[in-house]
Write an enzyme that holds these catalytic residues in place. Structure first.
Site, PDB file in Angstrom:
ATOM      1  N   SER A   8      75.099  18.756  26.283  1.00 18.26           N
ATOM      2  CA  SER A   8      75.967  19.897  26.588  1.00 18.26           C
ATOM      3  C   SER A   8      76.471  19.768  28.013  1.00 18.26           C
ATOM      4  CB  SER A   8      75.191  21.207  26.436  1.00 18.26           C
ATOM      5  OG  SER A   8      75.908  22.291  26.996  1.00 18.26           O
ATOM      6  N   SER A   9      77.644  20.320  28.266  1.00 21.87           N
ATOM      7  CA  SER A   9      78.189  20.276  29.622  1.00 21.87           C
ATOM      8  C   SER A   9      77.369  21.099  30.602  1.00 21.87           C
ATOM      9  CB  SER A   9      79.638  20.768  29.621  1.00 21.87           C
ATOM     10  OG  SER A   9      79.717  22.108  29.157  1.00 21.87           O
ATOM     11  N   CYS A  10      76.486  21.964  30.090  1.00 22.27           N
ATOM     12  CA  CYS A  10      75.668  22.785  30.991  1.00 22.27           C
ATOM     13  C   CYS A  10      74.585  21.974  31.690  1.00 22.27           C
ATOM     14  CB  CYS A  10      75.055  23.956  30.241  1.00 22.27           C
ATOM     15  SG  CYS A  10      73.701  23.501  29.139  1.00 22.27           S
ATOM     16  N   HIS A  55      78.335  32.324  21.650  1.00 24.34           N
ATOM     17  CA  HIS A  55      79.071  31.909  22.836  1.00 24.34           C
ATOM     18  C   HIS A  55      80.340  32.751  22.966  1.00 24.34           C
ATOM     19  CE1 HIS A  55      76.582  28.197  22.268  1.00 24.34           C
ATOM     20  NE2 HIS A  55      76.495  28.330  23.580  1.00 24.34           N
ATOM     21  N   LYS A  67      68.012  19.704  27.469  1.00 30.04           N
ATOM     22  CA  LYS A  67      69.034  18.707  27.161  1.00 30.04           C
ATOM     23  C   LYS A  67      68.988  17.532  28.143  1.00 30.04           C
ATOM     24  CE  LYS A  67      70.971  20.258  23.454  1.00 30.04           C
ATOM     25  NZ  LYS A  67      70.944  19.462  22.208  1.00 30.04           N
ATOM     26  N   TYR A  74      67.771  25.827  28.611  1.00 26.60           N
ATOM     27  CA  TYR A  74      68.474  24.977  27.653  1.00 26.60           C
ATOM     28  C   TYR A  74      68.942  23.689  28.323  1.00 26.60           C
ATOM     29  CZ  TYR A  74      72.115  23.578  24.302  1.00 26.60           C
ATOM     30  OH  TYR A  74      72.907  22.884  23.408  1.00 26.60           O
TER      31      TYR A  74
END
Length: 320
Positions: free
Chosen positions: A109-111, A181, A142, A138
């Site tokens: 994920s970009s997070c 989201h 990841k 999260y």
């Protein structure tokens, strides 16, 4: 390996990303798809996962299974987002190596990138600064998955790759306002506002935060392309390259849904990361580019939402 002969395990095939990957594989002619249900295979059970791999012997694995959700759910349930995701991804990645899987794609994920990373964010920005606090658990899970894939590549030469998608939306999205989201939440809010003829709809935050969005079908094409090709890197960002403010997004969704009331912003709610734009040049150098515009994708997604809502209403009526 020829498409028709490869045994492909899509972990999380009922989720938005996993189901899109499954559709893309079917479109391209893959016939040996392994898609056990959650009842048939608990990915949080290490022994069960290893037994599945030993029995089914997949050649390729798409690891799209994960506990996912929006800001509210992340803040309320950090243990689930950290612990469950660590279990799922570690079990699958380890079993894939132990059973001799030739290729694995881990969906990140970009997070994972720092809250204030330079924009657009490149793959090498990973672990160069503090994370966004609202989804830290999260993101840490990841990051661990990305690093585990990198470790297997470095130590054993495994072709394990990580894909970092931007904010996704599309068929199979989650519209629960407690855990969704931003984009699916806006679709549901404006749809319900239209039905109720509400004078206003409330959107979280200031509306100033910038976000990049990608339709999940475009992501699926990129993922399958990576697994069919000969990628040189361990991590690939996958984004549209375009960003929009939450305020502009809200107005776009309202227009597509047909809501004509006012939009109010709840300043007591968090914005999250101020900006999250990916540098997807690595992926684009392989010839991939998104095909679905944001407006077109939201319209497609809203039509799917209406079909799913109608089907649920019919089922509810039949059971009552």
């Amino acid at each position: 390996m020829k498409t028709g002969l490869a045994r492909v395990f899509v972990a999380g095939h009922r989720g938005m990303v996993g189901s899109a990957i499954r559709r893309e594989l079917e479109r391209k002619g893959y016939v040996h798809l392994l898609t056990p249900s959650r009842h048939e295979l608990n990915l949080e059970n290490q022994a069960a996962v290893q037994q599945f791999f030993d029995r089914e012997r997949p050649d390729v694995v798409y690891l799209a299974a994960a506990k996912v959700g929006g800001i509210l759910d992340n803040e309320r349930h950090p243990v689930a987002y950290l612990a469950r995701n660590l279990l799922i991804q570690t079990n699958v990645i380890r079993a894939a190596y132990e059973s001799g899987v030739s290729r694995l794609l881990f969906l990140g994920s970009s997070c994972i990138y720092p809250r204030l990373a330079p924009q657009p964010m490149r793959e090498e920005h990973l672990l160069t600064g503090p994370l966004e606090s609202t989804n830290e658990a999260y993101a840490i899970a990841k990051i661990a998955g990305v690093k585990l894939c990198e470790a297997y590549r470095r130590e054993f030469g495994s072709c394990f790759i990580s894909a970092m998608p931007t904010n996704l939306y599309g068929q199979g999205d989650n519209y629960d306002l407690e855990s969704s989201h931003v984009l699916p939440a806006l679709i549901r809010k404006f749809h319900e506002g239209k039905l109720a003829n509400a004078s206003f709809v409330t959107v979280w935050g200031t509306g100033q935060a910038l976000r990049e969005f990608l339709h999940v079908d475009d992501l699926a094409r990129a993922c399958v392309q990576l697994m069919e090709g000969d990628p040189d890197h361990a991590i690939y960002n996958i984004g549209s390259g375009e960003e929009i403010s939450i305020a502009e997004l809200a107005r776009l969704v309202a227009r597509i849904v047909g809501y004509e009331g006012k939009i109010k912003f709840d300043l007591s709610r968090p914005d999250g990361t101020p900006r999250k734009l990916l540098d997807s040049s690595r992926m684009r150098e392989l010839g991939w580019k998104p095909e679905i515009s944001l407006a077109e994708g939201i319209a497609m997604t809203y039509r799917q939402f209406l079909r799913e809502s109608s089907a649920l209403q019919r089922l509810t009526s039949a059971l009552s």
